[in-house]
Design a protein around this motif. Structure first.
Motif, PDB file in Angstrom:
ATOM      1  N   GLY A 160       2.265   1.913  -3.380  1.00  0.00           N
ATOM      2  CA  GLY A 160       1.504   2.218  -4.303  1.00  0.00           C
ATOM      3  C   GLY A 160       1.030   3.749  -4.179  1.00  0.00           C
ATOM      4  N   TYR A 161       0.832   3.969  -2.893  1.00  0.00           N
ATOM      5  CA  TYR A 161       0.486   5.310  -2.601  1.00  0.00           C
ATOM      6  C   TYR A 161       1.571   6.397  -2.650  1.00  0.00           C
ATOM      7  CZ  TYR A 161      -1.384   9.096   0.535  1.00  0.00           C
ATOM      8  OH  TYR A 161      -2.071  10.177   0.985  1.00  0.00           O
ATOM      9  N   THR A 193      -3.746  -0.664  -5.148  1.00  0.00           N
ATOM     10  CA  THR A 193      -3.824   0.607  -4.513  1.00  0.00           C
ATOM     11  C   THR A 193      -3.567   1.839  -5.643  1.00  0.00           C
ATOM     12  OG1 THR A 193      -2.420   0.004  -2.406  1.00  0.00           O
ATOM     13  CG2 THR A 193      -2.350   2.328  -2.733  1.00  0.00           C
ATOM     14  N   ARG A 194      -2.489   1.306  -6.470  1.00  0.00           N
ATOM     15  CA  ARG A 194      -2.262   2.549  -7.573  1.00  0.00           C
ATOM     16  C   ARG A 194      -3.595   2.673  -8.305  1.00  0.00           C
ATOM     17  NH1 ARG A 194       3.142   3.349 -10.598  1.00  0.00           N
ATOM     18  NH2 ARG A 194       1.932   5.245 -10.919  1.00  0.00           N
ATOM     19  N   MET A 200      -6.498   4.666  -6.112  1.00  0.00           N
ATOM     20  CA  MET A 200      -6.114   5.853  -5.651  1.00  0.00           C
ATOM     21  C   MET A 200      -6.550   6.887  -6.884  1.00  0.00           C
ATOM     22  SD  MET A 200      -5.325   5.770  -2.745  1.00  0.00           S
ATOM     23  CE  MET A 200      -5.055   7.612  -2.196  1.00  0.00           C
ATOM     24  N   ALA A 224      -0.933  -5.770  -3.764  1.00  0.00           N
ATOM     25  CA  ALA A 224      -1.367  -4.519  -2.796  1.00  0.00           C
ATOM     26  C   ALA A 224      -0.908  -3.248  -3.632  1.00  0.00           C
ATOM     27  CB  ALA A 224      -0.893  -4.372  -1.261  1.00  0.00           C
ATOM     28  N   ARG A 225       0.281  -3.116  -4.286  1.00  0.00           N
ATOM     29  CA  ARG A 225       0.779  -2.063  -4.838  1.00  0.00           C
ATOM     30  C   ARG A 225      -0.157  -1.693  -6.024  1.00  0.00           C
ATOM     31  NH1 ARG A 225       5.211   0.909  -8.149  1.00  0.00           N
ATOM     32  NH2 ARG A 225       4.573  -0.439 -10.059  1.00  0.00           N
ATOM     33  N   ILE A 272      -9.201  -2.970  -2.187  1.00  0.00           N
ATOM     34  CA  ILE A 272      -8.035  -4.073  -2.732  1.00  0.00           C
ATOM     35  C   ILE A 272      -8.178  -5.061  -2.231  1.00  0.00           C
ATOM     36  CG2 ILE A 272      -6.739  -1.940  -3.421  1.00  0.00           C
ATOM     37  CD1 ILE A 272      -4.944  -2.870  -0.809  1.00  0.00           C
ATOM     38  N   ILE A 290       0.914  -1.217   0.009  1.00  0.00           N
ATOM     39  CA  ILE A 290      -0.003  -0.129  -0.139  1.00  0.00           C
ATOM     40  C   ILE A 290       0.798   1.153   0.041  1.00  0.00           C
ATOM     41  CG2 ILE A 290      -1.560   1.358   1.380  1.00  0.00           C
ATOM     42  CD1 ILE A 290      -2.771  -1.209   2.122  1.00  0.00           C
ATOM     43  N   LEU A 332      -7.169   5.656   3.212  1.00  0.00           N
ATOM     44  CA  LEU A 332      -6.611   4.549   3.098  1.00  0.00           C
ATOM     45  C   LEU A 332      -7.173   3.276   3.951  1.00  0.00           C
ATOM     46  CD1 LEU A 332      -2.869   5.212   3.451  1.00  0.00           C
ATOM     47  CD2 LEU A 332      -4.299   4.930   1.448  1.00  0.00           C
ATOM     48  N   LEU A 366      -9.714   2.545   0.675  1.00  0.00           N
ATOM     49  CA  LEU A 366      -8.621   1.614   0.050  1.00  0.00           C
ATOM     50  C   LEU A 366      -8.675  -0.057   0.501  1.00  0.00           C
ATOM     51  CD1 LEU A 366      -6.366   2.058  -2.020  1.00  0.00           C
ATOM     52  CD2 LEU A 366      -5.073   1.712  -0.005  1.00  0.00           C
ATOM     53  N   LEU A 367      -8.640   0.125   1.624  1.00  0.00           N
ATOM     54  CA  LEU A 367      -8.056  -1.156   2.240  1.00  0.00           C
ATOM     55  C   LEU A 367      -9.367  -2.330   1.815  1.00  0.00           C
ATOM     56  CD1 LEU A 367      -5.796  -2.612   3.811  1.00  0.00           C
ATOM     57  CD2 LEU A 367      -7.137  -2.637   5.850  1.00  0.00           C
TER      58      LEU A 367
END
Lengths: 324, 327
Positions: free
Chosen positions: A120-121, A211-212, A215, A207-208, A242, A117, A234, A238-239
């Protein structure tokens, strides 16, 4: 929801039935266990007697039928080699694998998802780039080599951690566990790291990527426009968004690691089921092989079922799809 | 003179991409009075949405506000840190988007999303938050609002989802709402209902609105003043009635001419020749010149903003007559 559960249950029975047939025929096709179980100097009478007692004189379909009937009674047969019930044999080894695999898969997921995360953030940051470079390493370095290097470094050269075995155990509900004792825990660390590296790398990447993608969506923009803080976005938005691919992979990894932690268990002499199955294959211990593979199938079916239930809990759209 | 809530001066937002600098918003200025509705009109890619995000301080990387000032209720937003800016977003200035299906989080209940939006700025009891959410949902026209708090977005129709989004944007009674084509994705009948409702809500709460749209017809029925954007700049602005009666910028005139309602049935629809220029390589001078039938050598230079009463335009050779400008 009930219809969904029943449907999944029937599916599971079908999968198990097909799996048992394939496994039984497959195992039957390789080698002759008699040659290994009975010493070469045994008399012909003794040979015939053993073959009859093990049921190997009957045709394949009859053997399979007997196996099925016993299976329904909860009896998976006796090991040719140890001459004890297979379930007892596997059950005695399972806790060792279970604690090792759970510790490694759960910590790999928690750490991997957090790092992923972050990467990705803040994809442009140096930390993110370092994390991603390290994850490529986690993917590409073979597990047995990492295991050897871990032993060489931490057990042989530094002498900080033991090189193998389970260490001191404590009995809980009549089963021996290593993790509650400090000595046992020190024995778990190295094999757990060895098992976790690949999964860690995969969780980071998953996760990346999630997240990307998330977002950039309007959902996140709208949450920001409403003044939500980044940490709330997040954690709350987000959690959950994803989590579906991550839980899928978590389940599959949990299953396959439980079943096939063979390499790590061998390197660290960890007395788990992975080592048991390799030993059983070497001596053609058919009941153990069959029972083990069927248990693995059962494990996967169960894990997938639980994952589907979790999906329905997380995503209301799945819940509606399942109901209709 | 009514009180000005939002004042934008020379706002310029650029995107620093690998292939060059995209001047998405170029020297945009306007004022918004309390309760006023301004229409921001232009084709796709003219910088309307980026203007909206710039006001919220939410321009995505690699974009950045390079100059200009945004003053909201005497507070210079452009000088605030991100953390301070967050406290203004949703409380004093909020935004709703075009696609209501994409804006709401599909895995959280409506009530949860509204509670999060309330908690972003205020500490309230769960009870009070629920009452407030219910109240706003009823206000935007959602029947049996309290029961619907436990529903997920997919259980609503598109129009209802947009109403929920509007309710979230209104939770803290902001001074300004930026509405980025919120009715474009909806049926015409729903569109009319929502337009009506927004007008009533804005009047009731004294909330000023910037209504972003490519549809001149929709905006003109709602907004009391208009700003027409082309290639990142406002080419013409003024009160809706006089601007539509007597457009001065050739682009505004072209936009109006291309409305189907302005064409006699049976004759081909009129259009503005050419396409919008790429913001990466704008021609020097007036960006509309290549498409303009009135363009002269003079248009190689950038026209300054001509201000006449409450009207303004950027053109050397405006259409129409000066004496007809004032109403």
């Amino acid at each position: 929801m009930l219809g969904f559960i029943i449907q999944r249950f029937l599916q599971a029975i079908g999968v198990m039935a097909v799996m048992s047939l394939i496994v039984f025929c497959g195992v039957y096709a390789i080698g002759n266990p008699i040659d290994i179980v009975i010493p070469p100097e045994a008399t012909q009478d003794l040979r015939d007697e053993v073959i009859r007692r093990l049921g190997l004189d009957r045709p394949l379909y009859e053997q399979y039928f007997i196996f099925l009937v016993n299976l329904l009674k909860g009896d998976l047969g006796r090991s040719f080699v140890y001459n004890i019930p297979v379930l007892e044999l596997i059950g005695g080894r399972l806790p060792a694998t279970l604690e090792l695999v759970l510790i490694s898969v759960v910590s790999a997921s928690v750490i991997g998802v957090s790092l992923g995360i972050y990467a990705g953030y803040r994809p442009e940051s140096w930390t993110a780039k370092t994390i991603m470079a390290a994850s490529v390493l986690g993917f590409s370095v073979p597990s047995f080599w990492v295991g050897l290097i871990l032993i060489l470094t931490f057990a042989v050269n530094l002498g900080w951690l033991p090189a193998g075995g389970r260490g001191a155990t404590i009995d809980i509900w009549g089963v021996a566990w290593s993790f509650p004792t400090l000595d046992g825990l020190s024995h778990i660390i190295l094999p757990a790291i060895n098992l976790a590296l690949f999964k860690l790398a995969m969780m980071i990447r998953l996760a990346r990527a999630g997240t990307r993608e998330i977002m950039l969506t309007d959902t996140i923009k709208f949450a920001r426009a409403a003044g939500l803080s980044e940490i709330t976005i997040l954690r709350q938005h987000l959690l959950k968004l994803i989590s579906i691919p991550i839980i899928t992979v978590f389940g599959l990894e949990l299953g396959s690691t439980l079943a096939f932690a063979v390499v790590t268990e061998t390197i660290f002499s960890w007395p788990g089921v992975g080592k048991l199955i390799i030993d059983s294959i070497a001596v053609l211990d058919r009941p153990v092989m069959v029972a083990y593979l069927i248990l693995v199938a059962f494990l996967f079916v169960t894990i997938n079922f639980v994952i589907d239930l979790i999906f329905a809990l997380i995503d209301p759209r799945v819940r509606r799809g399942a109901a209709s | 003179m009514t009180e000005t809530v939002l004042s934008v001066k020379n706002l310029t937002t650029h995107f620093f991409t690998r292939s060059g600098v995209v001047k998405a918003v170029d020297n945009v200025s306007f004022d918004l009075a309390k309760g006023e509705i301004m229409g921001l009109v232009g084709e796709s890619g003219s910088g309307k949405t980026v203007t909206g995000f710039s006001l919220l301080g939410l321009v995505d990387e690699p974009g950045r506000i390079v100059s200009g000032s945004i003053t909201l209720k005497d507070k210079a937003l452009t000088s605030l840190s991100n953390a301070e800016l967050r406290r203004w977003r949703g409380r004093e200035i909020s935004m709703i988007f075009q696609d209501p299906i994409a804006t709401l989080n599909p895995v959280l209940t409506i009530g949860r999303q509204m509670r999060l939006a309330i908690a972003a700025h205020e500490r309230t009891s769960a009870r009070a938050a629920e009452d407030r959410a219910t109240d706003l949902l009823s206000k935007v026209g959602i029947p049996s609002a309290r029961a619907r708090l436990d529903a997920y977005p997919h259980e609503f129709s598109g129009g209802m989802r947009q109403r929920v989004a509007i309710a979230i944007a209104l939770l803290h009674r902001p001074s300004v709402i930026i509405a980025d084509e919120p009715t474009t994705a909806l049926d015409v009948s729903i569109q009319a209902q929502i337009l009506q409702q927004m007008r009533v809500l804005a009047a009731e709460t004294g909330t000023a609105m910037i209504w972003i749209s490519h549809d001149l017809a929709v905006v003109s029925s709602l907004a009391s003043k208009l700003a027409v954007m082309y290639a990142g700049r406002i080419v013409e602005q003024g009160p809706t009635a006089t601007l539509l009666r007597n457009p001065r910028h050739p682009y505004t005139a072209g936009l109006m001419n291309s409305l189907p309602a302005m064409t006699k049935p049976g004759t081909p629809l009129k259009q503005i020749p050419g396409t919008t220029p790429s913001l990466l390589s704008l021609p020097p001078g007036c960006p509309f010149a290549p498409r303009c039938q009135r363009a002269t050598a003079q248009c190689q230079h950038d026209p300054e903003l001509t201000i006449h009463g409450d009207r303004g335009w950027r053109c050397f050779d405006p259409v129409g007559h000066m004496d007809e400008v004032s109403s």
